[in-house]
Design an enzyme around this catalytic site. Structure first.
Site, short mmCIF file in Angstrom:
data_model
loop_
_atom_site.label_atom_id
_atom_site.label_comp_id
_atom_site.label_asym_id
_atom_site.label_seq_id
_atom_site.Cartn_x
_atom_site.Cartn_y
_atom_site.Cartn_z
N ASN A 69 88.49 -41.47 -0.68
CA ASN A 69 88.55 -41.20 0.74
C ASN A 69 88.95 -39.76 0.97
O ASN A 69 89.61 -39.13 0.13
CB ASN A 69 89.51 -42.16 1.47
CG ASN A 69 90.93 -41.64 1.52
OD1 ASN A 69 91.27 -40.80 2.37
ND2 ASN A 69 91.75 -42.11 0.60
N CYS A 130 99.44 -35.87 -0.28
CA CYS A 130 98.11 -36.12 0.26
C CYS A 130 97.12 -35.11 -0.31
O CYS A 130 97.26 -33.91 -0.10
CB CYS A 130 98.09 -36.03 1.78
SG CYS A 130 96.43 -36.37 2.43
N GLY A 243 99.02 -48.87 -6.19
CA GLY A 243 97.84 -48.30 -6.83
C GLY A 243 97.00 -49.43 -7.40
O GLY A 243 97.28 -49.92 -8.49
C1 LIG Z 1 91.53 -44.65 3.57
C2 LIG Z 1 92.86 -44.28 2.98
C3 LIG Z 1 93.77 -43.52 3.73
C4 LIG Z 1 95.01 -43.16 3.20
N1 LIG Z 1 95.90 -42.45 3.96
C5 LIG Z 1 97.14 -42.15 3.47
C6 LIG Z 1 98.11 -41.49 4.26
O1 LIG Z 1 97.88 -41.17 5.43
N2 LIG Z 1 99.33 -41.20 3.70
C7 LIG Z 1 99.62 -41.56 2.42
O2 LIG Z 1 100.74 -41.31 1.96
N3 LIG Z 1 98.73 -42.22 1.66
C8 LIG Z 1 97.50 -42.53 2.15
N4 LIG Z 1 96.58 -43.20 1.35
C9 LIG Z 1 96.97 -43.58 -0.02
C10 LIG Z 1 97.46 -45.02 -0.08
O3 LIG Z 1 98.58 -45.22 0.74
C11 LIG Z 1 97.78 -45.42 -1.52
O4 LIG Z 1 98.77 -44.55 -2.02
C12 LIG Z 1 96.59 -45.37 -2.45
O5 LIG Z 1 95.43 -45.79 -1.78
C13 LIG Z 1 96.77 -46.20 -3.72
O6 LIG Z 1 96.96 -47.56 -3.43
P1 LIG Z 1 95.78 -48.66 -3.41
O7 LIG Z 1 95.01 -48.50 -4.65
O8 LIG Z 1 96.46 -49.98 -3.27
O9 LIG Z 1 94.95 -48.33 -2.20
C14 LIG Z 1 95.34 -43.57 1.88
C15 LIG Z 1 94.43 -44.33 1.13
C16 LIG Z 1 93.20 -44.70 1.66
C17 LIG Z 1 92.26 -45.52 0.84
#
Ligand SMILES: Cc1cc2nc3c(=O)[nH]c(=O)nc-3n(C[C@H](O)[C@H](O)[C@H](O)COP(=O)(O)O)c2cc1C
Ligand SMILES: Cc1cc2nc3c(=O)[nH]c(=O)nc-3n(C[C@H](O)[C@H](O)[C@H](O)COP(=O)(O)OP(=O)(O)OC[C@H]3O[C@@H](n4cnc5c(N)ncnc54)[C@H](O)[C@@H]3O)c2cc1C
Ligand code: FES
Lengths: 304, 254
Positions: A69, A130, A243
Site C-alpha cells: 500500500n 511510515c 505483521g
Molecule cells: C492500507 C494500509 C494502511 C496503513 N496505514 C498505517 C498508518 O496510518 N499508520 C501505521 O502506523 N501503520 C499503517 N499501516 C501498517 C499496519 O498498521 C501494519 O503495521 C502492517 O500492515 C502489518 O500488519 P498486517 O500484516 O497485519 O497488516 C497500514 C497498513 C495498510 C495495509
C-alpha cells in the site's frame, strides 16, 4: 475460566487483540460486522498535525499472500479528529489508541499534546515508521538518534501510555527498541510495513503511483515474528506484535515469541470479523493447553 | 444499509462466450434490499495469488429465488477460478457495498456499457423501468458473439449494439451510435472502460444532461477501511467503495 486480560504498563486490555492502524478506519467501518467492545483495543488511522490528501491512485497492489500500500497517511488532521471524529467514537467500550504521525518533531509534539487532552484516549502509538511519506515518517524510525529524539520530545508533552511503532526497514531493530525504551516509551509495537515494490511487466510500469510501498499480510509474518523475538530479548517494556496475523494460531505464535498483545491489520480486509474470531481462538487454545493466564504464554517459546 | 459477510451457494454458472460468464448464487438468509450500482466482494479460496477479495457488480437480483447474479469476465487468476465453480459450491461474500445510481422518474434514460462494465446496467434498467422511465441501452462490444443477454435487456426497454468490427448493429464505439445524434435523452448512465466513460461524459456535458459513471478502482477492503481505492474529486479524494462506485461526472475532475 481462562484470563485474557493484559496489562501493558498500566494500560489494561480485556484481551490481547487490537487492530492495526490504517486497516480499521475509525472503528465505525466495522460496526456492521462485529461488536468492537469485544476487542482489547483499536488503533485508529494515522493522524497528522494537518490535513493530508495522501498519495495519488493507484495506492495498492496485490502480491502473493499480501499487499503493498501507498496510502500516504490520508487524514483530515488532528483538529478534525478531536472535534468531529472523537465525539462519534468515544462511546466504544474498548481502548481507543491514536496513531500519531508527523513530518517534523514539532508536528509530533503538537499532535500528541492535543490527543493528550482527550479523556477516552488512554494511549497513543507513535508512528515513526511510515514508509509512504516523503519527509519524516520512516526516516525518524530508522536511526537510533532520530527515533530517540522524537520519543524524548513527545514524552515531555504526553503523559499517558506511549507506544512506539517500529520500522522493520532497519539493520538491527533491537537497537532502535532499546533507544526508544531509554527515552521513556511505555511499549513498542512492531512491525510496520516492509518497504517493497511491484511492477507490471506488460506495461513496464510500477503498480503504485509512488513506485515503492509498504508490504503487509501473511508474507511478512516470518520477518515480523523474528523481530518480535529479537526485541523481546533486548528490552523490558511490553511488545505489541503484528505483521501478517490471519488467525488465532498466528496470534499465539507472536505471543510465544514475546508479544504481550497483538494487532491485526490486513486480515480485516479479507474477513472483517477476523478480530473477534481470534479472541475466541486464543481462548480455545488456552483451554486446550490448560493455560490460565494469557501472560503465562508471553515469550514462552521453548528452546532446548 | 447493513453490510453482511455471508456464504452463498452457487446455483448455476452460464458461459456466455469465451470470456464472459454469469454466476447465479443463492443466499441462505433472506437477501437485504440491494440497490442498482452496488457491488459484492467475493473471496476466492485456495490460491496464494488471490489474497484479496474480488469486487464484482451486482448484475441482477431475484428476490423470489433469493439469488444474486454476477456477470464476470475472465482476466486473471481470481476470475478464472470463479469460472470453475459449479452448482452446490460455496462462495463467501461481503455485501451489499457502495452507493447506487440515481433513479429519476418519467425520463428518457440512456445506458451505455462496454466490456464487463455492462454488469450493473441490467439491474439498473429494471429499476429505471419500474420508476416509469423510458430505457435505451447501448452495449459496446468487439464482435457479434460478444453481444450477450440481449433478451434480458429487452424486457426493460430498447437495446442497441455497436461492434468494433461491424458484425452487428452500428460499427464503432457505443458513443458513435447514430441514436446519440438522432435522439435526445434526459439522463445518462455508464459503466465500462475509462476511455469509453469519458467519451460518454463528454457527450453528456455537450448535451447538458446529468451523467452518472461507475468506477472500478482496485480495492483492498471494499468498505471504507483502507483508503486504497480513492478517486480525486472536486472536493478532495473520495473512496470509490463507499462514496462510489457511482459518481456524477460533475463531482469528478474529468
Ligand atoms: C492500507 C494500509 C494502511 C496503513 N496505514 C498505517 C498508518 O496510518 N499508520 C501505521 O502506523 N501503520 C499503517 N499501516 C501498517 C499496519 O498498521 C501494519 O503495521 C502492517 O500492515 C502489518 O500488519 P498486517 O500484516 O497485519 O497488516 C497500514 C497498513 C495498510 C495495509
Ligand atoms: C466496484 C467494482 C465492480 C466490478 N465489477 C465487475 C463485474 O461486474 N464483472 C467483472 O468481470 N469485473 C468487475 N470488476 C473488476 C474485477 O474486480 C477484476 O476484474 C478482478 O478483481 C480481477 O481479478 P483476477 O484475479 O481475475 O485478475 P488479477 O490477476 O487480479 O488481475 C489481472 C490484471 O487486471 C488488472 N486489474 C485487476 N483488477 C483491476 C481493476 N479493478 N481495475 C483495473 N485493472 C485491474 C490487474 O492489475 C492485472 O493486470 C469490478 C471492479 C470493481 C472495483
Ligand atoms: S477499498 Fe478500502 S477504502 Fe475502498
Amino acid at each position: 475460566m481462562v484470563n485474557l486480560e493484559v496489562n501493558l504498563k498500566g494500560l489494561s486490555l480485556k484481551n490481547p487483540v487490537m487492530t492495526a492502524s490504517g486497516t480499521f478506519g475509525y472503528g465505525e467501518e466495522f460496526d456492521d460486522f462485529i461488536d468492537i467492545d469485544r476487542l482489547g483495543g483499536i488503533l485508529v488511522k494515522g493522524t497528522t498535525r494537518h490535513h493530508r490528501e495522501g498519495n495519488p491512485y493507484p495506492r495498492m497492489a496485490e502480491t502473493p499472500s499480501g499487499m503493498l500500500n501507498a496510502v500516504g497517511l490520508q487524514n483530515k488532521g488532528v483538529e478534525n479528529f478531536c472535534n468531529d471524529i472523537y465525539p462519534r467514537i468515544k462511546h466504544y467500550n474498548t481502548n481507543i489508541l491514536v496513531n500519531v504521525s508527523g513530518s517534523t518533531i514539532e508536528d509530533y509534539i503538537e499532535t500528541a499534546s492535543m490527543i493528550n487532552e482527550l479523556d477516552r484516549i488512554p494511549a497513543i502509538e507513535l508512528n515513526i515508521s511510515c514508509p509512504n511519506v516523503k519527509e519524516g515518517g520512516m526516516a525518524f524510525g530508522t536511526s537510533c538518534v532520530s527515533a530517540a529524539s522524537v520519543v524524548k520530545a513527545v514524552r515531555k508533552v504526553y503523559n499517558k501510555h506511549l507506544m512506539v511503532k517500529l520500522s522493520p526497514n532497519v539493520t538491527d531493530i533491537s537497537e532502535i527498541a532499546k533507544a526508544v525504551e531509554a527515552e521513556g516509551a511505555d511499549s513498542v509495537s512492531l512491525i510496520n510495513t516492509l518497504l517493497g515494490m511491484a511492477i507490471d511487466a506488460e506495461s513496464r510500469r510500477p503498480l503504485l503511483s509512488t513506485i515503492t510501498g509498504g508490504l503487509s499480510g501473511p508474507c511478512v509474518k516470518p520477518v515480523a515474528l523474528r523481530m518480535v523475538w529479537q526485541v523481546f530479548r533486548a528490552i523490558n517494556i511490553p511488545i505489541i506484535g503484528l505483521g501478517g496475523i490471519m488467525n488465532a494460531k498466528d496470534a499465539i505464535e507472536f505471543i510465544l515469541a514475546g508479544a504481550s498483545a497483538i494487532q491485526i491489520g490486513t486480515a480485516n480486509f479479507i474477513d472483517p470479523q477476523v478480530t473477534v474470531k481470534v479472541v475466541e481462538g486464543i481462548k480455545e487454545y488456552m483451554i486446550r493447553h490448560k493455560v490460565q493466564n494469557i501472560s503465562d504464554l508471553v515469550g514462552a517459546l521453548e528452546i532446548q | 444499509m447493513k453490510k453482511l459477510v455471508q456464504d452463498f451457494e452457487v446455483l448455476h454458472r452460464e458461459e456466455l462466450n469465451d470470456e464472459h460468464f454469469t454466476l447465479e448464487i443463492r443466499a441462505y438468509e433472506p437477501l437485504p434490499e440491494i440497490k442498482p450500482g452496488q457491488f459484492v466482494n467475493v473471496l476466492v479460496e485456495n490460491s496464494t495469488q488471490t489474497f484479496l477479495r474480488r469486487p464484482l457488480s451486482i448484475h441482477f437480483v431475484d428476490y423470489e429465488k433469493n439469488s444474486i447474479k454476477l456477470y464476470i469476465k475472465r482476466i486473471g487468476e481470481g476470475t478464472k477460478k470463479l469460472g470453475t465453480l459449479v452448482s452446490g459450491d460455496k462462495l463467501n461474500l461481503v455485501f451489499p457495498l457502495g452507493n447506487q445510481y440515481s433513479i429519476p422518474s418519467s425520463s428518457k434514460t440512456l445506458l451505455i456499457g462496454g466490456g464487463c462494465g455492462v454488469a450493473p446496467l441490467l439491474y439498473l434498467a429494471k429499476h429505471l423501468k419500474e420508476a416509469g422511465n423510458e430505457v435505451t441501452t447501448i452495449l459496446g462490444v468487439r464482435s457479434a458473439i460478444d453481444a450477450v443477454e440481449m433478451d434480458a435487456y429487452k424486457a426493460y426497454g430498447r437495446i442497441l449494439v455497436t461492434t468494433e468490427d461491424g458484425s452487428l448493429g452500428d460499427k464503432g464505439y457505443p458513443t458513435q451510435h447514430s441514436i446519440l445524434t438522432n435522439e435526445n435523452f434526459d439522463y445518462t448512465f455508464t459503466c465500462g472502460p475509462e476511455p469509453m466513460m469519458k467519451a460518454v461524459a463528454r457527450y453528456a456535458k455537450e448535451k447538458n444532461i446529468p451523467c452518472e459513471v461507475s468506477l472500478e478502482n482496485t480495492m483492498a477492503c471494499g468498505f471504507g477501511a483502507c483508503l486504497c481505492c480513492v478517486t480525486p474529486t472536486k472536493t478532495g479524494n473520495k473512496c470509490v467503495c463507499t462514496e462510489g462506485p457511482v459518481f456524477n461526472i460533475n463531482d469528478l475532475t474529468w
